[in-house]
Each structure stands twice: as structure tokens, then as C-alpha cells.
Design an enzyme around this catalytic site. Structure first.
Site, short mmCIF file in Angstrom:
data_model
loop_
_atom_site.label_atom_id
_atom_site.label_comp_id
_atom_site.label_asym_id
_atom_site.label_seq_id
_atom_site.Cartn_x
_atom_site.Cartn_y
_atom_site.Cartn_z
CG ASN A 116 -62.99 2.01 29.94
OD1 ASN A 116 -63.62 2.48 30.89
ND2 ASN A 116 -63.59 1.46 28.89
CG HIS A 131 -52.22 1.39 31.34
ND1 HIS A 131 -52.70 2.67 31.32
CD2 HIS A 131 -53.13 0.64 30.67
CE1 HIS A 131 -53.86 2.69 30.70
NE2 HIS A 131 -54.15 1.47 30.28
CG ASP A 180 -2.15 -0.91 0.98
OD1 ASP A 180 -2.35 -1.34 -0.17
OD2 ASP A 180 -2.87 -1.20 1.95
CB ALA A 217 -6.69 -1.76 -2.47
CB SER A 245 -51.00 -3.10 30.61
OG SER A 245 -51.28 -1.86 29.98
CB CYS A 304 -5.71 6.91 -2.64
SG CYS A 304 -7.31 7.09 -1.85
CG HIS A 309 -8.81 7.45 4.12
ND1 HIS A 309 -7.94 6.62 3.46
CD2 HIS A 309 -8.39 7.48 5.40
CE1 HIS A 309 -7.01 6.18 4.30
NE2 HIS A 309 -7.27 6.69 5.49
P1 NAD Z 1 -51.25 -3.27 25.40
O1 NAD Z 1 -51.01 -3.59 23.96
O2 NAD Z 1 -50.71 -2.01 25.95
O3 NAD Z 1 -50.67 -4.47 26.27
C1 NAD Z 1 -51.07 -5.79 26.20
C2 NAD Z 1 -49.84 -6.64 26.56
O4 NAD Z 1 -50.24 -7.90 27.02
C3 NAD Z 1 -48.93 -6.88 25.37
O5 NAD Z 1 -47.62 -6.48 25.70
C4 NAD Z 1 -48.99 -8.40 25.16
O6 NAD Z 1 -47.77 -8.97 24.75
C5 NAD Z 1 -49.35 -8.89 26.52
N1 NAD Z 1 -50.01 -10.20 26.55
C6 NAD Z 1 -50.90 -10.73 25.68
N2 NAD Z 1 -51.28 -11.95 26.09
C7 NAD Z 1 -50.63 -12.19 27.24
C8 NAD Z 1 -50.64 -13.29 28.16
N3 NAD Z 1 -51.40 -14.36 27.96
N4 NAD Z 1 -49.85 -13.21 29.24
C9 NAD Z 1 -49.04 -12.13 29.45
N5 NAD Z 1 -49.02 -11.08 28.62
C10 NAD Z 1 -49.81 -11.10 27.54
O7 NAD Z 1 -52.80 -3.33 25.55
P2 NAD Z 1 -53.76 -3.06 26.77
O8 NAD Z 1 -53.12 -2.63 28.00
O9 NAD Z 1 -54.58 -4.26 26.80
O10 NAD Z 1 -54.62 -1.88 26.18
C11 NAD Z 1 -54.16 -0.60 25.82
C12 NAD Z 1 -55.24 0.44 26.07
O11 NAD Z 1 -56.46 0.16 25.39
C13 NAD Z 1 -55.61 0.49 27.54
O12 NAD Z 1 -55.78 1.83 27.94
C14 NAD Z 1 -56.87 -0.25 27.62
O13 NAD Z 1 -57.64 0.14 28.72
C15 NAD Z 1 -57.52 0.12 26.30
N6 NAD Z 1 -58.50 -0.92 25.89
C16 NAD Z 1 -59.82 -0.61 26.05
C17 NAD Z 1 -60.76 -1.60 25.77
C18 NAD Z 1 -62.20 -1.30 26.03
O14 NAD Z 1 -62.51 -0.24 26.48
N7 NAD Z 1 -63.08 -2.24 25.76
C19 NAD Z 1 -60.36 -2.85 25.29
C20 NAD Z 1 -59.01 -3.12 25.13
C21 NAD Z 1 -58.08 -2.13 25.45
#
Ligand code: NAD
Length: 699
Positions: free
Chosen positions: A526, A640, A68, A261, A637, A267, A171
Site C-alpha cells: 500500500n 515484499h 596424560d 587438564a 522493501s 578419568c 568426553h
Molecule cells: P521494510 O522494512 O520491509 O523495508 C524497507 C527497506 O528499505 C529496509 O530494508 C531498509 O534498509 C531499506 N532502506 C531504507 N532507506 C533506504 C535507502 N535510502 N535506500 C535503499 N534502501 C533503503 O518496509 P517497507 O517495505 O517500507 O514496508 C513494509 C510494509 O508496511 C509494506 O507492506 C508497506 O506497504 C507497509 N507500509 C504502509 C504504509 C502506509 O500505508 N502508509 C507506510 C509504510 C509502510
């Protein structure tokens, strides 16, 4: 073009011993032994002859075993009578250094050699601008950022560091070419955003020739200019027309043997008569000394620190390193972290602080404060908080920051008893409040105590490794044991749960945990409450009978009937009072005075009267209920749980149960030791947990 000598002079080295013997760049990969020496010699000769017609060409004798050496551009950077000698990164090329040095010395140059570990690959990475008194310096793959400052001091010239981000353009001379009329030919995607902005700021738009991928991969930037001619391997008609606009004609001369190269025309030629530039203010790098202490190597923190410095466009030099001698020992590393400007350095330091680094006292400064000028809006440069315990240096004292949480800002108040600091959300800021900006005067304690320092009996979530099904039982044992201890000392356990808890048959176990005093607050949405009430009223969840597993006729409306029944009563609490709700999760919470918060979402049916559709209010209520929690169980969830994770300071134990390993790991990955992902079905988890707790209680 005023300061460039009339007849350019170059150094070339015949390709007699050129071959591809090793792989030290992306172009060489897979090409070992594939170049043809005779063809390489012909191509070199053709380039040489074209150049010699237009410039003076000096020759460095080739050396057998140094394939080189032909790439003379890497020998150094010549300005006037002085040469900054190249310091190669790879040993394969380091052995060329004495041959280049000897040639320069024999030809009367003053040789300036950067320190041996300050890598610098000559004109491969340092290209003088042809109109302005500055040198463009490429760093990121071969030359190091720190050499910019070294060259600036040695040659008394401004050096503009540009960070290379694509290893095919390893480079600077593969992706940037300053032309004699002050124009700059370059391939923008080869640079990071800051560097692209810098080029745009320094070079007027009519002087920027941005070239596309095809020309870039044909090494068009790796061209040699001699007068009005550019010698290059290949040039698209479009680029040729553009260059004609700058009064340049292109001579194409094939160099594919050298491209294998990773090099082409530029170069192969080192410019020897670069005129000295007028003295310009040397641009100093910004630098801070940073200290990392703890389990830096076994936890991978040190590697992460190095990666984030490089990825952020900075560089570092190790000032001191004391690795622990035994597994349980702590290590200590002191680094000088540098960057081209404060805007680049600050995000790097912020991330290092999050890793638990602290800025060394020698470069420590008090926290910078700036006033809030509009309610609910932070000053632009605000420091963004993490989950880790933080202190700020105000009025000469380190003061702890209260209400630690992620994604907030630090507000500082000065009262009669001295300054106080607390994390506030941007929306809660009020005009006139002082908040911390930048990263000065901040100290973050990112890590829990190392394993060896924890009391033997303390519950130890040793790592964030995802549990395999075999290990779930063991994990449940640990969680049950810890929950029992927290309950016995009157501590607080908060539950975050999604509706899957209902669908998977987890409610009976959860109700038992509430009755036994293992839940001090429930945070959800909810859906959980709706489906738990549906189960309590009709024995179904999502219309499926929980005892038989069969779909019930008309069951898909059950959850709406459940919501309606509660709305008729006015609230869940009143439904319990009025005897409309006689069992189930929500009943147990009300009866056992366990507070809950249901945060609304766009997909909510109803909603239930307690569901808070004002999300700011819901976030505040979550935060209130989380205060003082020692353990948080996050049960299926995502939504949340992520919300809660952001509000929770390090030190609180998180147990994240999800069937999806990616979700469980992500929730638990907070850079702190107290989080544990458990990958399993949540119904199964709750049933096992209750069994285990009952057993411990019975014992
Ligand atoms: P999300 O997607 O945030 O979480 C669900 C989680 O559960 C996922 O990570 C998934 O992998 C896991 N999961 C699935 N099956 C499982 C099992 N057998 N064991 C362990 N984990 C498992 O969904 P979320 O919290 O259900 O909902 C998100 C939002 O939607 C919330 O605010 C909820 O209240 C709302 N929501 C409202 C209604 C309604 O008003 N009827 C219905 C559904 C959701």
C-alpha cells in the site's frame, strides 16, 4: 545390581610425569605449565588410597614424556576378558596406545582394535549401563559415531550413541555416570535434544539424576563408584542428599590439578572387571551414500556439508574424493553419511540435498508418497521444497518437479501419460492427493553452472560479495546491460519496491523505465502506491516537498488525502481514466498496461482500493505475476522482497538493492549464483540505472 562383580577392579597410572604440556581440550586452554607436580602426585595418591580401600587397584607404570597416561579411562573399554582399545584423536595422546595395548596383552586380555581412523577414547566415551545390557557412547568431540556400530558388532551389545554438544564436556564421562543400581547421573545441557530424549525414554524418571551446572563443572559426574561409595572431586550438599537417596555416600577428594587438564576421578581409573552383558540386539546405524560434484572447495560447499552433518548429529566417512586439479575443474566426493536413527539422518540428508548433493544410486530408493488426509494439511513427514530445480523418482523414472519454489510440498499425480510432479503450498493440498514424504528418491540441482562453463558473453554475477560504494557503478552497468538484453528478447523483468523509492527521489527514473518497457510487473504494498500518488498529486512524500526538501504545512496528511482521492474515484485505474491522476508511477503503470499487485499489511493506511488485504489472494497474485520472470529487481522493501524470494525458483536473476548491507546480503543469499546484493541508496541507484540504460540505447 545383579551383573556387577562384587569387588570392582580398576587400572590406575601414577601421576609421576603428569603435567600440562599441550592444549587439546577447553579445560587445558591457558593452563600449559600451570599444574604442580607434587600436588598432583598427592591428589592422585589420595584417590588411589581411598579406592584401594574399597576395590582392587592395578597399576600401569608411568612413562616419562606421556603426561596424560595418568588418564587410564581412555585406554579402552573392558568387557569381560575383552578390551576395545582406545584410538586417540590427537597425536599428543596417540603415542600412549602401544603402552596400553602392551599392558592388556601382558594381562591376558583379548585386544580388539578399531580401525586406526575410527576414533574411540575408551571409557572416556563408552560407559556400560549398570542395570541394562547396553553401553552409552558419547560422540561429537572425540569418539566418532561410527565406532558405536563397531563396538555393537564386536561385543554383541546394544550401544546407545549420545551426542555431546558442549566442548567443556568433551568426553561422556565428564557429564554422565551410570550407577550400580541402574540410575544415571547426568548433566542434560551437555547433550543434544535427541540424546536427552533418548535418555528419558530408556531410563525411568526415578532413576535419572539430572545434575546442575555447579556440580557438573565440579566434575561430579566424573566419579568412581566402589560399592556404596562414590569418590569425586567435589559434591554439593543437594547432590549428596540425592545420592543418599540411592543408598550412596560420597567421599570428596580434591583433584583440581587434573581438572586443569580436563579430567577427574573417573578419568584416572579404568574399570577392569566389567561383567559381560547378555547379548542384546545391536542397534545398527542408518547410513546413506551421498555424492557431491562441482565446485565444492572454492565455493565452500564441502565445508558446509561437513558442518551440517556434524551439527545434525551425524557422521560421515569419505568413500571417494577427486578434487579438481585446476581452478575451473569440478571436484567429486562420495560420502557414507550415518546417524543413530532415521529421524536424525533425514534432516541431514534434506540439507545435503539442498546443497546439491544427490543420494548415490546404490542406496537410492523411490520417492515415498503419502496421501493428504485433510484438505490444506500435509502428512507430518512431508519433504519441504527449496528454490532449486528438483526431480523425483516415481515408478522407476526421474520426473522434473514443476512450479519450483521454496517452502512447498511436492504433489505427485499419476495420469495416462505417466506420473507428474509439481510444488504445491500446504494450504492448496486436497484430500487424497499424494505428496512426497522423507528424502528418498529426490534429486536437487543446487548450483548454477561453474564459471568456466558459462559462455563468455553471459552476464555473470560472479559471487554474492556485497558491493562497496566504489563498485556500485560497475554493478549498475552490469544490471543495465542485462536489462537491455532481456527487453530486446522480449523477456520479463519484475520490480519489487518499497516506499523508500519515493522518499529518495527515485520515482522519475522509475517512471522512465516503465515508459521504456523495462518493467513487466510491479509487486509492492500500500505504501509505495500511496506515496507515489501523494507525490503525483501534491509534490510531496511523507509531507516533504520533493523539489525543495522542505516540510510542507499540513503535509503529514497528504498521504491520507491521496488515498481518499483515489477511493473517491473507485480505483487507481479509474482515477487515471477520470483524469484525477495525471502523472507519476501509478499513472505510468496504468497507461503502459503494466500489471501491479499491492499486498496489504497491518500498518496500512486506507487502504487504497487495489490493495489486497486478503494475503492468500495477494500471494497467489504475486506468484502469477512472477511466472516467467527472468530478472527481479528488489528495491528497498524487506517485507515484499523476502516474500518474492520464497516464490522464486533458482535461475532467476535477483538484484537486491538496499542501504543496509545485512538486508541486501540476506536477500541475495539463496545458495545460487544468480543473485546480487547492491548496497546503496535506492534513489541514486535508479537514477544511475536510467542514465546507463539511456546510454546503451543511444549506442
Ligand atoms: P521494510 O522494512 O520491509 O523495508 C524497507 C527497506 O528499505 C529496509 O530494508 C531498509 O534498509 C531499506 N532502506 C531504507 N532507506 C533506504 C535507502 N535510502 N535506500 C535503499 N534502501 C533503503 O518496509 P517497507 O517495505 O517500507 O514496508 C513494509 C510494509 O508496511 C509494506 O507492506 C508497506 O506497504 C507497509 N507500509 C504502509 C504504509 C502506509 O500505508 N502508509 C507506510 C509504510 C509502510
Amino acid at each position: 545390581m545383579t551383573s556387577v562383580a562384587a569387588r570392582p577392579e580398576f587400572l590406575m597410572c601414577p601421576a609421576d610425569f603428569f603435567e600440562i604440556r599441550y592444549e587439546i581440550n577447553a579445560w587445558m586452554e591457558g593452563n600449559t605449565g600451570r599444574s604442580r607436580r607434587e600436588r598432583a602426585r598427592q591428589q592422585w595418591r589420595a584417590l588411589h588410597d581411598e579406592l584401594a580401600r574399597r576395590a582392587t587397584v592395578q597399576t600401569l607404570p608411568p612413562v616419562a614424556g606421556l603426561p596424560d597416561l595418568v588418564f587410564t579411562a581412555n585406554a579402552g573399554l573392558v568387557v569381560g576378558n575383552r578390551v576395545v582399545l582406545g584410538r586417540f584423536r590427537f597425536p599428543e595422546r596417540k603415542i600412549e596406545e602401544p603402552f596400553f595395548r602392551k599392558w592388556f596383552e601382558e594381562h591376558g586380555y583379548e585386544v580388539l582394535a578399531p580401525p586406526p581412523d575410527v576414533y574411540f577414547e575408551g571409557e572416556g566415551d563408552a560407559l556400560p549401563d549398570r542395570a541394562a545390557p547396553r553401553i552409552w557412547l558419547g560422540y561429537g568431540f572425540r569418539s566418532v559415531l561410527d565406532v558405536a556400530e563397531w563396538i555393537a558388532r564386536a561385543l554383541q551389545i546394544e550401544v546407545i550413541p549420545l551426542r555431546l554438544v558442549d566442548q567443556r564436556f568433551y568426553h561422556l564421562d565428564t557429564c554422565l555416570l551410570p550407577l550400580d543400581d541402574g540410575a544415571l547421573m547426568y548433566h542434560p545441557p551437555a547433550f543434544d535434544e535427541r540424546s536427552r530424549r533418548l535418555i528419558e525414554a530408556l531410563v525411568p524418571v526415578d532413576k535419572r539424576i539430572a545434575i546442575g551446572e555447579k556440580d557438573a563443572f565440579d566434575f561430579s559426574c566424573n566419579a568412581v563408584q566402589a560399592g556404596d561409595t562414590l569418590l569425586m572431586h567435589r559434591c554439593s550438599p543437594k547432590l549428596e542428599a540425592l545420592l543418599a537417596g540411592h543408598g550412596l555416600s560420597v567421599v570428596q577428594t580434591p583433584l583440581d590439578q587434573f581438572i586443569m587438564a580436563g579430567g577427574a576421578a573417573r578419568c584416572l581409573c579404568l574399570r577392569l572387571n566389567e561383567a559381560p552383558r547378555p547379548r542384546a540386539a545391536a542397534r545398527e546405524l542408518v547410513r546413506r551414500v551421498v555424492v557431491l560434484a562441482g565446485h565444492l572447495f572454492d565455493t565452500g560447499i564441502f565445508v558446509r556439508a561437513m558442518d551440517l552433518i556434524a551439527a545434525g548429529g551425524g557422521s560421515f566417512e569419505t568413500i571417494e574424493m577427486r578434487p579438481g586439479q585446476r581452478r575451473e575443474d569440478r571436484s567429486f566426493v562420495k560420502l557414507a553419511v550415518s546417524a543413530p536413527d532415521p529421524e536424525t539422518l533425514q534432516p541431514i540428508l534434506a540439507q545435503l540435498l539442498q546443497l546439491g548433493a544427490r543420494i548415490d544410486e546404490t542406496t537410492e530408493r523411490p520417492a515415498r508418497l503419502a496421501p493428504v488426509d485433510i484438505d490444506g494439511v500435509a502428512p507430518d513427514d512431508f519433504y519441504c521444497t527449496t528454490i532449486h530445480h528438483t526431480e523425483v523418482l516415481v515408478d522407476g523414472r526421474w520426473i522434473p518437479v514443476a512450479r519450483q519454489r521454496m517452502d512447498g510440498v511436492i504433489a505427485v499425480e499419476r495420469g495416462g501419460d505417466g506420473p507428474r510432479a509439481a510444488v504445491r503450498l500446504i494450504r492448496d493440498l486436497r484430500r487424497g492427493q499424494q505428496v512426497v514424504v522423507g528424502v528418498d528418491g529426490l534429486r536437487v540441482t543446487a548450483r548454477g553452472k561453474p564459471a568456466g562453463e558459462r559462455p563468455a558473453e553471459e552476464f555473470a554475477f560472479m559471487s554474492s560479495a556485497v558491493s562497496s560504494e566504489r563498485r556500485v557503478e560497475l554493478a549498475v552497468d552490469e544490471v543495465a546491460w542485462e536489462m537491455t538484453r532481456i527487453r530486446r528478447r522480449g523477456g520479463k523483468i519484475v520490480l519489487v519496491a518499497g516506499p523508500v523509492v519515493v522518499h529518495t527521489g527515485g520515482i522519475p527514473a522509475l517512471c522512465a523505465l516503465v515508459r521504456r518497457g523495462f518493467v513487466q510487473a510491479l509487486l509492492s504494498g500500500n505504501a509505495l502506491a500511496t506515496h507515489a500518488i501523494e507525490l503525483a498529486l501534491y509534490g510531496t512524500s511523507l509531507g516533504v516537498d520533493q523539489s525543495s526538501g522542505l516540510t510542507v504545512h499540513g503535509g503529514h496528511r497528504h498521504h491520507l488525502r491521496a488515498i481518499n482521492a483515489i477511493r473517491r474515484c473507485g480505483s487507481i485505474a479509474r482515477a487515471v481514466e477520470q483524469g484525477a491522476l495525471k502523472q507519476g508511477l501509478m499513472y505510468e503503470l496504468v497507461k503502459n498496461n503494466v500489471p501491479f499487485c499491492l499486498a496489504g499489511s497491518i500498518r496500512d493506511d486506507g487502504p487504497l482500493p487495489e490493495t489486497m488485504m486478503d494475503l492468500v489472494a495477494a500471494q497467489n497474485e504475486y506468484e502469477r505475476l512472477l511466472a516467467g520472470a527472468e530478472m527481479i529487481l528488489m528495491l528497498s522493501s524487506m517485507l515484499h522482497s523476502i516474500g518474492v524470494g520464497n516464490m522464486t525458483p533458482a535461475g532467476v536473476r535477483l538484484v537486491c538493492v538496499d542501504i543496509n548491507p545485512a538486508v541486501a546480503t540476506k536477500l541475495a543469499d539463496r545458495g545460487s549464483l544468480e543473485s546480487r546484493p547492491i548496497v546503496t541508496d535506492v534513489g541514486l541507484f535508479l537514477t544511475m540505472l536510467l542514465e546507463k540504460i539511456e546510454k546503451i540505447d543511444a549506442e
